[in-house]
Design a protein around this motif. Sequence first.
Motif, PDB file in Angstrom:
ATOM      1  N   GLN A  86      89.217  34.081  18.212  1.00 13.53           N
ATOM      2  CA  GLN A  86      89.397  33.805  19.687  1.00 13.53           C
ATOM      3  C   GLN A  86      90.863  33.742  19.691  1.00 13.53           C
ATOM      4  OE1 GLN A  86      88.245  30.075  21.281  1.00 13.53           O
ATOM      5  NE2 GLN A  86      86.574  31.278  22.237  1.00 13.53           N
ATOM      6  N   GLU A 111      82.555  28.943  23.101  1.00  7.26           N
ATOM      7  CA  GLU A 111      83.062  28.682  24.461  1.00  7.26           C
ATOM      8  C   GLU A 111      84.442  29.204  24.653  1.00  7.26           C
ATOM      9  OE1 GLU A 111      80.963  24.651  25.471  1.00  7.26           O
ATOM     10  OE2 GLU A 111      82.351  25.062  27.189  1.00  7.26           O
ATOM     11  N   TYR A 112      84.904  29.623  25.698  1.00  5.86           N
ATOM     12  CA  TYR A 112      86.367  29.713  25.977  1.00  5.86           C
ATOM     13  C   TYR A 112      86.599  29.517  27.355  1.00  5.86           C
ATOM     14  CZ  TYR A 112      90.858  31.738  26.548  1.00  5.86           C
ATOM     15  OH  TYR A 112      92.157  32.123  26.591  1.00  5.86           O
ATOM     16  N   GLY A 125      83.679  29.934  29.672  1.00  7.89           N
ATOM     17  CA  GLY A 125      82.926  31.249  29.759  1.00  7.89           C
ATOM     18  C   GLY A 125      82.276  31.111  28.104  1.00  7.89           C
ATOM     19  N   THR A 126      80.918  31.577  27.995  1.00  9.96           N
ATOM     20  CA  THR A 126      80.390  31.486  26.726  1.00  9.96           C
ATOM     21  C   THR A 126      80.015  32.932  26.113  1.00  9.96           C
ATOM     22  OG1 THR A 126      78.102  31.316  27.768  1.00  9.96           O
ATOM     23  CG2 THR A 126      79.498  29.336  27.038  1.00  9.96           C
ATOM     24  N   ASN A 127      79.956  33.062  24.897  1.00  9.66           N
ATOM     25  CA  ASN A 127      79.234  34.014  24.086  1.00  9.66           C
ATOM     26  C   ASN A 127      78.409  33.659  23.057  1.00  9.66           C
ATOM     27  OD1 ASN A 127      82.147  35.156  24.782  1.00  9.66           O
ATOM     28  ND2 ASN A 127      80.903  37.028  24.751  1.00  9.66           N
ATOM     29  N   ALA A 129      76.600  37.150  27.125  1.00 12.75           N
ATOM     30  CA  ALA A 129      78.087  36.960  27.655  1.00 12.75           C
ATOM     31  C   ALA A 129      77.922  36.608  29.007  1.00 12.75           C
ATOM     32  CB  ALA A 129      78.865  38.316  27.284  1.00 12.75           C
ATOM     33  N   SER A 130      78.948  35.528  29.457  1.00  9.84           N
ATOM     34  CA  SER A 130      78.948  35.049  30.649  1.00  9.84           C
ATOM     35  C   SER A 130      79.481  36.029  31.756  1.00  9.84           C
ATOM     36  CB  SER A 130      79.837  33.615  30.769  1.00  9.84           C
ATOM     37  OG  SER A 130      81.141  34.031  30.048  1.00  9.84           O
ATOM     38  N   CYS A 131      80.530  36.881  30.908  1.00  2.79           N
ATOM     39  CA  CYS A 131      81.247  37.682  32.019  1.00  2.79           C
ATOM     40  C   CYS A 131      80.245  38.884  32.685  1.00  2.79           C
ATOM     41  CB  CYS A 131      82.383  38.448  31.252  1.00  2.79           C
ATOM     42  SG  CYS A 131      81.823  39.698  29.909  1.00  2.79           S
ATOM     43  N   CYS A 168      85.324  41.074  23.180  1.00  2.00           N
ATOM     44  CA  CYS A 168      85.115  40.587  24.635  1.00  2.00           C
ATOM     45  C   CYS A 168      86.253  40.216  25.375  1.00  2.00           C
ATOM     46  CB  CYS A 168      84.111  39.457  24.430  1.00  2.00           C
ATOM     47  SG  CYS A 168      83.839  38.479  26.071  1.00  2.00           S
ATOM     48  N   ASN A 218      86.626  36.898  27.408  1.00  2.00           N
ATOM     49  CA  ASN A 218      86.560  35.457  26.567  1.00  2.00           C
ATOM     50  C   ASN A 218      87.459  35.461  25.367  1.00  2.00           C
ATOM     51  OD1 ASN A 218      84.947  34.495  28.447  1.00  2.00           O
ATOM     52  ND2 ASN A 218      82.935  34.871  27.272  1.00  2.00           N
ATOM     53  N   ARG A 219      88.343  36.537  25.347  1.00  2.00           N
ATOM     54  CA  ARG A 219      89.196  36.907  24.183  1.00  2.00           C
ATOM     55  C   ARG A 219      88.672  36.537  22.936  1.00  2.00           C
ATOM     56  NH1 ARG A 219      93.694  35.166  27.395  1.00  2.00           N
ATOM     57  NH2 ARG A 219      93.271  36.114  29.450  1.00  2.00           N
TER      58      ARG A 219
END
Lengths: 165, 129
Positions: B39, B61-62, B65-67, B81-83, B103, B106-107
Amino acid sequence: MRTRKLAETALLAATALIIYIVEAQIPSLTNIPGIKLGLSNTVTLFAMYTVGTGQAVCVLVIRVLLGTFATGQVMSLIFSAAGGTISFAVCALLKRVFPIRMIWVVSIFGAIGHNIGQIAAAVLVTGTWEIIYYLPVLIISGVFTGTFTGLAAQFAVKRMGKNDC
Amino acid sequence: MKLYLKSWFWVIFFALVCCCCFVIYLLPKGGNGYVGVYQNGELICSFDEEELNEDRELVIEYMGGTNTISISEGSVSITQASCPDGDCVRHGPLEPGGTPIICLPNRLVIKYIDETKNDDVDAVSGDVK
């Protein structure tokens, strides 16, 4: 003359923006991020060869900014801007060398430049150099999409000469 | 004769460029056995072969956002993915020698890493789980 330039730039920017927004609605065909046709680049190339490089810059900047607001992906602004800048610089330089019947070559180099710019921005933003693994795929895609948008621009310039625009 | 003004010259040129890129793309991407999750460029957890065989899901989490990373039948994939674009989900499972899962919003990067670099990593993975 000022009014004419203003109208030309506005018209071209509007055209580019519409193409950009319509293209953004088409779902991506591949699972590799960053691959798309880039059809609005046709308008940038067209502007460059008809109304001149200066106005083409305006068209590009307006399209990138308004396009980002319209599609609502602020994150992609960084990538669009990085790709767009490199692509435009490459095209503006090559435009001095290549005549209208070779626009497709300019377009391919522009598309490759765009993808390299995007990758560079992504590497800098995320700090992960592994994204470079996508570069070969993106260069191949740039050759194909560049040929297509370049030929489109080439036919448009041929049929609508400098005076008609 | 100006070679660069001939269409056939550029057709051949770009065909060669495509071939080179394709060969480079097919080259193995390095790393073996271990899967690392990064990340923002930092390794946040890793899995060895044994850990890859227990099925489970992790939520990373970032900044809001989440993956969801899912491990099943020895392979790693991102299942949620939240994006809005969801490129990482459509990438499918991570394959040895294939492209890493990335991603951008979310890096997050998931890729195979070298066994040799792995000494100090197990401690880190213990923290995250």
